[in-house]
Design a protein around this motif. Structure first.
Motif, PDB file in Angstrom:
ATOM      1  N   LEU A   5       0.726  -1.071  -0.112  1.00 15.99           N
ATOM      2  CA  LEU A   5       0.057   0.164  -0.141  1.00 15.99           C
ATOM      3  C   LEU A   5       0.742   1.431   0.022  1.00 15.99           C
ATOM      4  O   LEU A   5       0.303   2.360  -0.688  1.00 15.99           O
ATOM      5  N   TYR A   6       1.994   1.235   0.677  1.00 14.84           N
ATOM      6  CA  TYR A   6       2.864   2.455   1.144  1.00 14.84           C
ATOM      7  C   TYR A   6       4.185   2.248   0.161  1.00 14.84           C
ATOM      8  O   TYR A   6       5.017   3.360   0.504  1.00 14.84           O
ATOM      9  N   LYS A   7       4.134   1.620  -0.621  1.00 21.33           N
ATOM     10  CA  LYS A   7       5.323   1.717  -1.559  1.00 21.33           C
ATOM     11  C   LYS A   7       5.823   2.849  -2.391  1.00 21.33           C
ATOM     12  O   LYS A   7       7.051   3.089  -2.848  1.00 21.33           O
ATOM     13  N   ASP A   8       4.649   3.674  -2.714  1.00 24.38           N
ATOM     14  CA  ASP A   8       4.897   4.869  -3.667  1.00 24.38           C
ATOM     15  C   ASP A   8       5.403   5.854  -2.927  1.00 24.38           C
ATOM     16  O   ASP A   8       5.342   7.005  -3.385  1.00 24.38           O
ATOM     17  N   ARG A   9       5.617   5.835  -1.426  1.00 27.72           N
ATOM     18  CA  ARG A   9       5.799   6.998  -0.811  1.00 27.72           C
ATOM     19  C   ARG A   9       7.254   7.800  -1.353  1.00 27.72           C
ATOM     20  O   ARG A   9       7.937   7.082  -2.030  1.00 27.72           O
ATOM     21  N   ASN A  10       7.045   9.175  -0.840  1.00 27.41           N
ATOM     22  CA  ASN A  10       8.033   9.838  -1.564  1.00 27.41           C
ATOM     23  C   ASN A  10       9.527   9.808  -1.019  1.00 27.41           C
ATOM     24  O   ASN A  10       9.821  10.400   0.094  1.00 27.41           O
ATOM     25  N   TYR A  11      10.307   8.698  -1.348  1.00 30.25           N
ATOM     26  CA  TYR A  11      11.731   8.637  -0.393  1.00 30.25           C
ATOM     27  C   TYR A  11      12.653   9.585  -0.629  1.00 30.25           C
ATOM     28  O   TYR A  11      13.516   9.731  -0.214  1.00 30.25           O
ATOM     29  N   ARG A  12      12.491  10.167  -1.846  1.00 26.73           N
ATOM     30  CA  ARG A  12      13.539  11.142  -2.193  1.00 26.73           C
ATOM     31  C   ARG A  12      13.408  12.505  -1.445  1.00 26.73           C
ATOM     32  O   ARG A  12      14.208  13.070  -0.564  1.00 26.73           O
ATOM     33  N   GLU A  13      11.942  12.852  -1.106  1.00 27.45           N
ATOM     34  CA  GLU A  13      11.675  13.838  -0.125  1.00 27.45           C
ATOM     35  C   GLU A  13      12.051  13.503   1.190  1.00 27.45           C
ATOM     36  O   GLU A  13      12.703  14.155   1.929  1.00 27.45           O
ATOM     37  N   ALA A  14      11.973  12.258   1.590  1.00 30.93           N
ATOM     38  CA  ALA A  14      12.581  11.604   2.828  1.00 30.93           C
ATOM     39  C   ALA A  14      13.986  12.161   2.956  1.00 30.93           C
ATOM     40  O   ALA A  14      14.620  12.294   4.047  1.00 30.93           O
ATOM     41  N   GLN A  15      14.665  11.657   1.832  1.00 25.37           N
ATOM     42  CA  GLN A  15      16.372  11.829   1.816  1.00 25.37           C
ATOM     43  C   GLN A  15      16.651  13.153   2.098  1.00 25.37           C
ATOM     44  O   GLN A  15      17.649  13.593   2.843  1.00 25.37           O
ATOM     45  N   VAL A  16      15.987  14.065   1.273  1.00 22.65           N
ATOM     46  CA  VAL A  16      16.141  15.532   1.349  1.00 22.65           C
ATOM     47  C   VAL A  16      15.886  15.974   2.960  1.00 22.65           C
ATOM     48  O   VAL A  16      16.628  16.748   3.586  1.00 22.65           O
ATOM     49  N   PHE A  17      14.826  15.383   3.525  1.00 25.16           N
ATOM     50  CA  PHE A  17      14.639  15.567   4.929  1.00 25.16           C
ATOM     51  C   PHE A  17      15.973  15.266   5.846  1.00 25.16           C
ATOM     52  O   PHE A  17      16.235  16.042   6.525  1.00 25.16           O
ATOM     53  N   MET A  18      16.299  14.176   5.709  1.00 21.43           N
ATOM     54  CA  MET A  18      17.542  13.375   6.552  1.00 21.43           C
ATOM     55  C   MET A  18      18.586  14.417   6.039  1.00 21.43           C
ATOM     56  O   MET A  18      19.454  14.747   7.235  1.00 21.43           O
ATOM     57  N   ASP A  19      18.828  15.041   5.058  1.00 24.82           N
ATOM     58  CA  ASP A  19      19.839  15.699   4.393  1.00 24.82           C
ATOM     59  C   ASP A  19      19.908  17.121   5.409  1.00 24.82           C
ATOM     60  O   ASP A  19      20.868  17.463   6.099  1.00 24.82           O
ATOM     61  N   ASN A  20      18.665  17.624   5.347  1.00 25.98           N
ATOM     62  CA  ASN A  20      18.620  19.047   6.117  1.00 25.98           C
ATOM     63  C   ASN A  20      18.489  18.817   7.567  1.00 25.98           C
ATOM     64  O   ASN A  20      19.078  19.565   8.249  1.00 25.98           O
ATOM     65  N   LEU A  21      18.201  17.706   8.064  1.00 23.48           N
ATOM     66  CA  LEU A  21      17.983  17.344   9.517  1.00 23.48           C
ATOM     67  C   LEU A  21      19.548  17.194  10.034  1.00 23.48           C
ATOM     68  O   LEU A  21      20.094  17.837  11.173  1.00 23.48           O
ATOM     69  N   THR A  22      20.301  16.328   9.664  1.00 20.28           N
ATOM     70  CA  THR A  22      21.731  16.066   9.711  1.00 20.28           C
ATOM     71  C   THR A  22      22.326  17.350   9.725  1.00 20.28           C
ATOM     72  O   THR A  22      23.253  17.514  10.498  1.00 20.28           O
ATOM     73  N   HIS A  23      22.364  18.302   8.601  1.00 21.15           N
ATOM     74  CA  HIS A  23      22.892  19.480   8.476  1.00 21.15           C
ATOM     75  C   HIS A  23      22.572  20.266   9.581  1.00 21.15           C
ATOM     76  O   HIS A  23      23.378  21.110  10.168  1.00 21.15           O
TER      77      HIS A  23
END
Length: 254
Positions: A32-50
């Motif tokens: 059901l959830y396989k189309d989640r936006n993982y690129r957006e999630a990666q950008v979030f983690m980039d921003n967060l760790t920065h």
């Protein structure tokens, strides 16, 4: 958060107490959830760790890591990562990606860890599953106890006001030729999502149930847990939180 179930997994429609342990342990959750936006999630983690300015090789805990996709990405950023999840089968799956600086373990988030972490991430609305406020408080205390002296924790939750305002009461989502019939509603301080579908001649029913925690609710819980809330953001680009317009409620604390 997933596990390959037996074909005879019960439908658990009345088991709201532990709905997450049955639903997350089916392959259908991931379908059901396989189309989640993982690129957006990666950008979030980039921003967060920065933003957190984490040191190189910082020890990071990905709490409620599911199959470990985000743990893997955090590890690729150069961090020493532990992914933890209640679902044994998710951890079996995630562990296939283990290396010297990436490990996974089955863990109940209400329990503190013996080791201490420079950062603890609880991302993508992986909080508020428990029936009692006591369990939510216990979870926050466990997170605090698992932080190193200079560590930070992050909870990324939905912005309840925005979710309720934009709730889609009914929809059908077709993934891998399975028609998921989804109903959403608010009741008793929780946001419910009922999911019905058929596969291979068998009917399934699952219910997602998340406590509709507001910023004020989190602030009260954090005060009680002796936690210091440092910053609040409203989206994955770390823009300022707006009470009704922001899609996310992202809290940085220690």
């Amino acid at each position: 958060m997933s596990q390959e179930p037996n074909a005879s997994i019960p439908n658990h429609e009345d088991d709201n107490q532990n709905w997450y342990s049955s639903w997350f342990d089916t392959p259908y959750y991931h379908i059901l959830y396989k189309d989640r936006n993982y690129r957006e999630a990666q950008v979030f983690m980039d921003n967060l760790t920065h933003y957190l300015n984490l040191p190189e090789k910082a020890k990071v805990l990905d709490l409620a890591c599911g199959k470990g996709r985000h743990s893997i990405y955090l590890n690729q950023l150069g961090y020493d990562v532990l992914g933890a999840d209640l679902s044994e089968n998710s951890i079996v799956e995630a562990s296939k990606n283990s290396n010297e600086t990436l490990h996974f373990k089955v863990h109940d988030m209400r329990e503190p860890f013996e080791e201490k972490f420079d950062a603890i991430f609880n991302l993508f609305t992986s909080f508020g599953y428990f029936e009692s406020d006591d369990d939510n408080l216990t979870t926050l205390k466990a997170i605090k106890e698992s932080l190193s002296e200079y560590g930070f924790a992050v909870i990324d939750f939905m912005n309840v006001a925005n979710v309720i305002e934009n709730l889609v009461p009914e929809e059908v989502k077709t993934v891998d030729e399975i028609d998921f019939h989804i109903k959403r509603y608010v009741e008793d301080g929780h946001i419910f999502k009922e999911i019905d579908f058929e596969d291979k001649g068998r009917k399934y029913h699952f219910t997602e149930k998340v406590k509709a925690l507001t910023l004020k609710d989190f602030q009260d819980l954090m005060d009680e847990a002796g936690i210091f809330l440092l910053d609040i953001f409203g989206d994955y680009k770390l823009k300022k939180f707006h009470k009704t317009e922001s899609e996310r409620l992202i809290m940085i604390f220690k």
